[in-house]
Design a protein around this motif. Sequence first.
Motif: not given
Length: 239
Positions: A199-217
Amino acid sequence: MTTIPTQLPTQLQSVRARVAAACQSAGRAASEVTLLAVSKTVEPEVVSQAFDAGQTAFGENYIQEAVQKIIELRHLALEWHCIGPIQSNKTRLVAEYFDWVQTLDRLKIAQRLSEQRPAGLPPLQVCIQVNVDGGTRKSGVLPGEVLALAQRVAALPNLCLRGIMCIPEPASDFVAACALFARVKAVFDALNAAGLALDTLSMGMSADLEAAILSGSTMVRVGSAIFGARPPFKPMPAQ
Ligand SMILES: *Cc1c(COP(=O)(O)O)cnc(C)c1O
């Protein structure tokens, strides 16, 4: 005396707003994404202030620094994630003090963590770190090797395999970041298709959290956007 940055609650609030906005534009519920506050180099007093502002999950890279902080803040109901590299001689501390480990990339370390997890504690929640860039010097398991490791880790008694995480090199732009994160999402989907209930896909940090969330983080790890720029005197340990 440590001065507590008064802008912390505001910064935390604005990161939460970024997460919520990214979820909305991705057509996802805000509850699908957990915010992990990365508190490496941050003083315990400041972690305590973030807790007062409603933040409960914290990520640390340096085991020694983290353990001191965890002990000092024992009176607070915090959840601690190890997101730094783990040497064999540090597994006991990690097994005893952390709730989560996100940087698993070797069976040997997983076995030690399972053996050393104290009896009275719940299983250690773990993610396997995936090396999506393919660089040989980087930590993390290559995508083609994740399933074999995941199946062995899932069989260990005192670990609970929750998912995967990645720390890619910063991408040149939003589109490139999405393409990279999409490859990690594909690994995640393949593991679930193979029967692992992750259930956990850990990706995205300060600079790129929007792209990560769009991709399923499902978990973004955010440090500087919450706590401000880190002091330069503490370099990342060699990998
Ligand atoms: C430091 C760190 C973060 C947070 O990075 P920021 O750019 O400060 O948000 C996230 N994940 C890992 C593994 C880190 O080491």
